[in-house]
Design an enzyme around this catalytic site. Structure first.
Site, mmCIF file in Angstrom:
data_model
loop_
_atom_site.group_PDB
_atom_site.id
_atom_site.type_symbol
_atom_site.label_atom_id
_atom_site.label_comp_id
_atom_site.label_asym_id
_atom_site.label_seq_id
_atom_site.Cartn_x
_atom_site.Cartn_y
_atom_site.Cartn_z
ATOM 1 N NE ARG A 136 -5.279 -1.877 14.322
ATOM 2 C CZ ARG A 136 -5.185 -1.949 12.830
ATOM 3 N NH1 ARG A 136 -6.460 -2.863 12.512
ATOM 4 N NH2 ARG A 136 -5.128 -0.789 11.728
ATOM 5 C CE LYS B 10 -1.749 1.681 -8.748
ATOM 6 N NZ LYS B 10 -3.313 1.270 -8.893
ATOM 7 N N GLY C 100 -0.373 -0.451 8.761
ATOM 8 C CA GLY C 100 -0.778 -1.123 7.676
ATOM 9 C C GLY C 100 0.966 -2.402 6.641
ATOM 10 N N GLY D 160 -3.401 3.598 7.028
ATOM 11 C CA GLY D 160 -5.298 5.376 6.156
ATOM 12 C C GLY D 160 -4.344 6.100 6.989
HETATM 13 P P1 AMP Z 1 1.750 0.466 -0.094
HETATM 14 O O1 AMP Z 1 -0.186 0.027 -0.215
HETATM 15 O O2 AMP Z 1 1.135 1.485 -1.761
HETATM 16 O O3 AMP Z 1 2.269 0.939 0.994
HETATM 17 O O4 AMP Z 1 1.838 -0.434 -1.224
HETATM 18 C C1 AMP Z 1 2.153 -1.983 -0.173
HETATM 19 C C2 AMP Z 1 2.033 -3.164 -1.529
HETATM 20 O O5 AMP Z 1 2.748 -2.431 -2.969
HETATM 21 C C3 AMP Z 1 2.353 -4.095 -1.529
HETATM 22 O O6 AMP Z 1 1.245 -5.088 -1.150
HETATM 23 C C4 AMP Z 1 3.964 -5.019 -2.114
HETATM 24 O O7 AMP Z 1 3.581 -5.934 -2.466
HETATM 25 C C5 AMP Z 1 3.639 -3.565 -2.848
HETATM 26 N N1 AMP Z 1 4.355 -3.169 -4.135
HETATM 27 C C6 AMP Z 1 5.816 -3.101 -3.475
HETATM 28 N N2 AMP Z 1 6.712 -3.100 -4.242
HETATM 29 C C7 AMP Z 1 6.517 -3.154 -5.450
HETATM 30 C C8 AMP Z 1 6.743 -3.394 -7.037
HETATM 31 N N3 AMP Z 1 8.202 -3.308 -7.130
HETATM 32 N N4 AMP Z 1 6.020 -3.904 -7.713
HETATM 33 C C9 AMP Z 1 4.545 -4.263 -7.481
HETATM 34 N N5 AMP Z 1 4.246 -4.143 -6.874
HETATM 35 C C10 AMP Z 1 5.133 -3.504 -5.183
#
Ligand code: AMP
Length: 399
Positions: free
Chosen positions: A37, A201, A354, A377
């Site tokens: 950055r 999620k 991210g 974000g």
């Molecule tokens: P996000 O912030 O929504 O992009 O999610 C990223 C996070 O999702 C990372 O920290 C991963 O460890 C988690 N992640 C990815 N796949 C899975 C999974 N199958 N179950 C639980 N957490 C997950």
């Protein structure tokens, strides 16, 4: 969308305020572990130096509680800037206090003043009018080069823009590049266009998914979010991450994809673990045979092969969200393999900021991608079709 360009400003010998994003990761000893950055801001700073400007740099760092806290000082960032620019950096002891104001007034041509962490001021995150005015009063021109925080209506990002007319404010080179990439991606992608969407999620990426569907040819889903879709399709996904309140929404997305002719891919197999732990017992199983009580923590080898096949003919790839719990080596294989396919492809490859940027960097593939965003974000909000508050006042022409 076009933004006011720094190149159009009459900057010669003037004082310029550059809002940067120096919110870099540091280890427990205060060493900067990734200075991407800071390096990304150098082009804009050098451009201003070439115009004999005096420069005020400002950034947030971490989440201090609206008051001075040495743990969140920008001193380390100042040192790295000194190394990168090979110039002395004058450090202010505060943001808009006596020290910062007097040093900003005494600034000479080609000198650089770095203000202390903007979030030492309570008003920063509240978009406080008085704070934006004090910051604006320090300079003749305002440049926003802080893409990573441009989705926040903060005093140094949004409020401050109202104190400069269009001949006195612009986007820096980094912000310009980020907006241009995402704008072209959403409006004029070279087809076929595939979006790889993962992460924890569905709820976190729902709006982005809905906005992307009419624009892409294929969607490849991975990560925890895949299980809400799989459950909706009637699979028993054990203890995998599922958002039951979004099952209906997941169905709507799959229906909409079918209606639009978008190919929607879900994992056919997973690496399942007995519990959510790095050293848990794990095994590869088909998405239909996740043992009761187990949870899918990565995409499996058959999915990796399928996704490689699906990506062979694409001309544009957007990747946002890991395919599994990539922080743990045993569940990082799916994400790593996909990263290699994306890096090896001749497509235009755009990686969201991210976690996805982090995983690509961890395996040293960052130079192989066409573009890696510096803002998680902020890039997600662009994919959701939003206009970022920090960008709004800098738009010169809408598409
Ligand atoms: P996000 O912030 O929504 O992009 O999610 C990223 C996070 O999702 C990372 O920290 C991963 O460890 C988690 N992640 C990815 N796949 C899975 C999974 N199958 N179950 C639980 N957490 C997950």
């Amino acid at each position: 969308m076009e933004l006011f360009s720094i190149k159009e400003l009459d900057l010669a010998n003037k004082q310029v305020f550059i809002r940067c994003d120096f919110n870099v990761p540091m280890d427990e000893f205060g060493n900067i572990t990734d200075d991407r950055r800071i390096r990304s801001a150098v082009a804009t700073i050098n451009f201003c130096l070439d115009q004999d400007c005096s420069i005020i740099l400002a950034s947030h760092f971490g989440r201090p509680k609206g008051e001075f806290d040495p743990k969140y000082s920008l001193e380390g960032v100042g040192k790295r800037l000194h190394q990168l620019l090979k110039k002395d950096i004058i450090m202010a002891k505060d943001v808009v206090g006596d020290d910062a104001i007097s040093k900003s007034k005494a600034l000479n041509t080609s000198e650089i003043l770095l203000l202390e962490n903007l979030r030492f001021e309570k008003g920063e995150t509240k978009n406080d009018a008085e704070l934006s005015k004090k910051l604006a009063d320090m300079a003749d021109f305002y440049i926003n080069d802080a893409f990573g925080v441009s989705h926040r209506a903060h005093a140094s990002v949004e409020g401050i823009t109202s104190h400069f007319d269009e001949d006195h404010k612009a986007a820096g080179f980094l912000l310009q590049k980020e907006i241009q990439f995402f704008s072209t991606l959403m409006k004029r992608p070279v087809r076929p266009f595939a979006a790889i969407v993962g992460g924890s999620k569905v709820s976190g990426k729902l709006e982005a998914l809905v906005n992307l569907l009419p624009r892409v040819d294929k969607v490849l889903v991975g990560g925890g979010m895949a299980f809400t879709f799989l459950k909706q399709l009637g699979y028993d996904v054990g203890n995998s991450l599922v958002e039951d309140d979004l099952l209906e929404e997941a169905q709507k997305i799959m229906d909409e994809a079918r209606r639009l002719g978008v190919k929607f891919y879900l994992p056919v197999d997973v690496v399942a673990a007995q519990n959510f732990a790095e050293d848990s017992v794990s095994k590869v199983c088909s998405a239909q045979e996740i043992p009761a009580g187990w949870m899918g923590l990565d995409i499996g080898p058959a999915t990796v092969r399928l996704y490689r096949e699906v990506l062979t003919d694409v001309q544009t790839v957007l990747w946002n969200g890991p395919m599994g719990v990539y922080e743990w080596d045993r569940f990082a294989r799916g994400s790593n393999k996909i990263a290699h396919f994306v890096a090896d492809s001749y497509a235009t490859t755009v990686v969201g900021g991210g976690d996805t940027a982090d995983l690509v960097q961890r395996i040293g593939l960052d130079d192989e991608m066409t573009f890696i965003s510096t803002g998680g974000g902020a890039s997600l909000e662009l994919l959701e079709g939003k206009i970022l508050p920090g960008v709004k006042a800098l738009i010169s022409k809408e598409d």
